[in-house]
Design an enzyme around this catalytic site. Structure first.
Site, short mmCIF file in Angstrom:
data_model
loop_
_atom_site.label_atom_id
_atom_site.label_comp_id
_atom_site.label_asym_id
_atom_site.label_seq_id
_atom_site.Cartn_x
_atom_site.Cartn_y
_atom_site.Cartn_z
N ASP A 121 -0.41 -0.63 10.77
CA ASP A 121 -0.30 -2.00 11.26
C ASP A 121 0.87 -2.75 10.63
O ASP A 121 1.13 -3.90 10.97
CB ASP A 121 -1.61 -2.76 11.00
CG ASP A 121 -2.02 -3.61 12.19
OD1 ASP A 121 -1.75 -3.20 13.33
OD2 ASP A 121 -2.60 -4.68 11.97
N ASP A 176 -15.62 -7.53 9.42
CA ASP A 176 -16.53 -6.40 9.33
C ASP A 176 -17.98 -6.87 9.17
O ASP A 176 -18.88 -6.39 9.86
CB ASP A 176 -16.14 -5.49 8.17
CG ASP A 176 -15.61 -6.27 6.96
OD1 ASP A 176 -16.01 -7.44 6.81
OD2 ASP A 176 -14.80 -5.73 6.19
N ASP A 232 -10.26 2.50 4.64
CA ASP A 232 -8.99 1.88 4.28
C ASP A 232 -8.08 2.93 3.67
O ASP A 232 -8.54 3.95 3.15
CB ASP A 232 -9.22 0.74 3.28
CG ASP A 232 -9.87 -0.47 3.93
OD1 ASP A 232 -9.82 -0.57 5.17
OD2 ASP A 232 -10.43 -1.30 3.20
N LYS A 266 -6.79 -6.80 10.85
CA LYS A 266 -7.41 -5.48 10.85
C LYS A 266 -8.36 -5.31 12.03
O LYS A 266 -8.47 -4.20 12.58
CB LYS A 266 -8.18 -5.26 9.54
CG LYS A 266 -8.82 -3.88 9.44
CD LYS A 266 -9.57 -3.72 8.14
CE LYS A 266 -10.30 -2.38 8.09
NZ LYS A 266 -11.07 -2.20 6.84
N GLU A 301 0.86 -1.17 0.00
CA GLU A 301 0.00 0.00 0.00
C GLU A 301 0.90 1.23 0.00
O GLU A 301 1.44 1.60 1.05
CB GLU A 301 -0.92 -0.03 1.22
CG GLU A 301 -1.84 -1.22 1.20
CD GLU A 301 -2.49 -1.52 2.54
OE1 GLU A 301 -3.59 -2.09 2.54
OE2 GLU A 301 -1.90 -1.19 3.59
#
Length: 709
Positions: free
Chosen positions: A152, A432, A303, A279, A123
């Protein structure tokens, strides 16, 4: 006179709702259409049952194939019923932000925004920096807005990039702003200055990313980097928490003198002796830490690749939460997942443009803090937004940092309800969705908000492999829910409506679709090759429900897709990906995999040209896709030869017509596969080794089929 009219208008605004729900105009027509589909399905199942005993000249072979088709069609019927739960009563919602301003502008609640990133090598840090800048630019009182960046991946690269505020980059949405020419509100000189500043920041980030560390001159300016000196690895480090911008500080302003929201960086403690819960663990650490620092009543999580596309998104969500009549029963407001890099024809069908279900999907979602902490809904004691001004927690920056670090330690949540009754659920690939289900089972409702201007835009996969892996993870997570104590029909019994249970099941059962789909892609084509009929003749009355179902299925699917903003070619690509996912993603399950946001230039060029890329796709996936495509191609050729030779001008008497139609559709859908197998020479072609394996498998299957009869 004017003042009197304005007061009267304001009084009227107080009596009107902050949001309204409208039913779809075509609801009745769709229900009639759905009933006709159901009748056709029932007739097809009756035909299968009554034809069990008729093996004809092909005896037991045809009978067993027939029974298999009956099983597949029974499952498709059941799954179709599940999907009707989210289509039967489609609604649309509209918010009224001006009414919110009239009533509550001076009493807006505190909002905490969580931005999550997990790996700086996958990312890109520049993407994370842009996301942080954008959420800091919301049209919302900065003293009531706090932004938390969860790193993280535990990287000093990510630590440095929120400081781009201090690089005086304006406006607060640089990447979006600079992609277009100057507007009337931003003159060319100002635009040029901004572009220079942003490119300087981007250059610093790219240089640091290539070096794998922050330059020494920058490290010397900010104390936060010193903590990374003692870090052993990304999987083993202490809690690193920095309040980068303290909104209580009168000097926390931008170059225009405008106040800045609070900005906090968190890399929670990692220890290989304790499971970090991915997450969900990061989100729960953020919930605890934010409660000590800002304690906003509303939490937004995004995100790192989902940037804010509308500066009024917070106000839209608050219109739902603060509505006097219905707001007290709403736990979360979910925005749809949309992507800014989707091409017009969406070759990998990533747009998710046809979706109605208000599942919590882990990004672009506003929550009440109390509902995430496990609070149950109560009519007698409703939870309302506290309209008194938010008071940030007291104490110096150092004191707040020291207090909060313990909340992000590995051991803090041991022997507690975190991950169970509090926060996001653990031990599930789609934590989620499971968390949203548990919230609804505590009596709360949710709202799916899909405004005309998308609230959030993300980055979609640009290769076939990434797209299939993403769906594989989703399918695995839903399958875990199905097999766990949170099975929707058991866990949600008498807690949520039957329609909502069916809506969850329509996704929890994704994996089961693989077997009947694969059966349909193998058995009817091979039977066509052998001349074994599995469907009625055109002259038979039983042919009509089959043909009605086929035609209406594709016509309605196309109309729904076009209405949702897609194109004809994008719909055709969607049909292809529908098959690919069912025969690969839903067939296999895997652990958590982060989709890469990087792509080399050749892959990117193929994506922009709407050319399917097979080169980096898993060989197992590619072999399955290629093999089933070749089976249908070979069966179509053999079947057409058989029909042409045997037909003698009597097409209507041929019982193999529907099998020919099925094979023809599959072959047309898979034209890019045949190109990748035999005609392409670029990097994105199907590897030669896969081609050889697939051809050998197909020939072996055909030989085996011939020997069975």
């Amino acid at each position: 006179m004017g003042s009197s009219r304005e007061r009267r208008d304001d009084e009227e605004e107080y009596d009107l709702p902050l949001f309204e729900t409208k039913e779809s105009k075509g609801r009745l027509a769709y229900r009639l259409f759905s009933v006709s589909i159901f009748i056709s399905i029932c007739l097809i199942l009756v035909h299968r049952v009554t034809g069990f005993a008729d093996g004809g000249e092909f005896g037991e072979t045809r009978r067993w194939c027939w029974i298999g088709l009956f099983g597949c069609e029974t499952w498709f019927t059941l799954y179709w019923l599940f999907t009707q739960a989210v289509r039967w009563n489609v609604v649309y919602r509209q918010t009224f932000k001006h009414r919110l301003s009239v009533r509550y502008e001076e009493k807006l609640p505190g909002v905490d925004v969580f931005v999550c990133t997990a790996d700086p090598t996958i990312e890109p840090p520049i993407m994370v920096a842009n996301t942080v800048l954008l959420v800091m630019a919301y049209n919302y009182p900065p003293e009531k807005l706090s932004v938390y960046l969860s790193d993280d991946g535990g990287s000093e690269l990510t630590t440095g990039f929120p400081f781009c505020k201090k690089f005086k980059v304006e406006p607060r949405s640089p990447s979006a702003c600079l992609s277009n020419l100057p507007t009337a509100s931003l003159d060319s000189q100002e635009w040029s200055n901004i572009k220079i500043l942003y490119e300087e920041m981007e250059k610093r980030i790219e240089t640091a990313t290539k070096l794998g560390r922050i330059p020494e001159d920058m490290q010397a300016k900010h104390k936060g980097f010193s903590e990374w000196a003692s870090v052993a690895s990304q999987r083993d480090h202490q809690t690193i928490l920095q309040i980068l911008i303290d909104s209580r500080d009168p000097h926390a302003v931008d170059i225009e003198g405008c106040k800045l929201p609070m900005l906090v960086y968190l890399a929670r403690e990692k220890n290989q002796q304790h499971h970090h819960n991915f997450k969900a663990g990061a989100m729960n650490a953020l919930i605890r830490v934010s409660s000590e620092i800002s304690n906003g009543q509303i939490i937004l999580n995004v995100d790192c690749d989902m940037y804010s596309n509308d500066s009024d998104s917070i106000r839209d969500a608050l219109c739902v939460f603060m509505d006097e009549e219905k707001g007290h029963e709403i736990a979360y407001v979910q925005y749809p997942q949309m992507f800014h890099n989707i091409r017009t024809h969406d070759i990998y069908s990533n747009s998710l443009c046809v979706i109605f279900n208000a599942l919590y999907i882990g990004t672009g979602c506003f929550h009440r803090r109390e509902t995430l902490l496990g609070r149950k809904y109560s009519k007698e004691n409703p939870l309302k937004i506290d309209t008194s001004a938010r008071k940030l927690c007291k104490g110096s920056v150092e004191e707040l940092e020291d207090k909060s670090k313990a909340l992000a330690s590995c051991t803090y949540q041991e022997n507690t309800e975190w991950g169970n009754e509090m926060g996001l659920k653990y031990n599930c690939a789609v934590e989620d969705v499971l968390t949203g289900l548990s919230i609804k089972c505590r009596g709360w409702k949710s709202v799916y908000l899909n405004p005309q201007r998308p609230g959030f835009l993300g980055v979609s996969p640009i290769t076939l492999g990434e797209s299939l892996i993403q769906h594989k993870r989703w399918a695995e997570g839903h399958f875990q829910i199905l097999l766990s104590k949170y099975n929707t029909f058991l866990y949600g019994h008498r807690k949520i409506s039957l329609a909502l249970q069916m809506g969850y099941y329509s996704q929890d059962c994704w994996s089961f679709n693989c077997f009947p789909t694969i059966y349909y892609l193998i058995i009817p084509p091979l039977c066509l090759l052998k001349g074994i009929p599995l469907f009625p003749k055109i002259t038979s009355l039983w042919f009509q429900p089959f043909m009605y179902l086929i035609l209406t299925k594709y016509i309605y699917s196309l109309a729904e897709f076009i209405h949702s903003g897609g194109t004809l070619k994008a719909w055709w690509n969607d049909q292809r990906m529908w098959i690919f996912r069912r025969i690969t993603s839903y067939l296999f399950a895997s652990g958590f995999v982060i989709s890469s946001k990087f792509a080399d230039q050749e892959v990117l060029k193929m994506y922009e040209q709407d050319t399917m890329e097979f080169g980096t796709t898993s060989p197992i996936f590619t072999t399955i896709i290629a093999t089933l495509s070749l089976i249908n191609l070979l069966s179509l050729v053999g079947g057409l030869k058989r029909v042409i030779i045997d037909m003698e001008g009597k097409l209507l008497e041929q019982p193999l017509v529907l099998q020919i139609v099925q094979c023809s559709v599959v072959v047309l859908i898979n034209l890019p596969v045949y190109q990748g197998l035999f005609f392409r020479t670029d990097k994105g072609r199907i590897p030669t080794s896969v081609t050889i394996k697939s051809v050998v498998l197909v020939l072996s299957v055909c030989v085996l089929t011939s020997s069975l009869y």
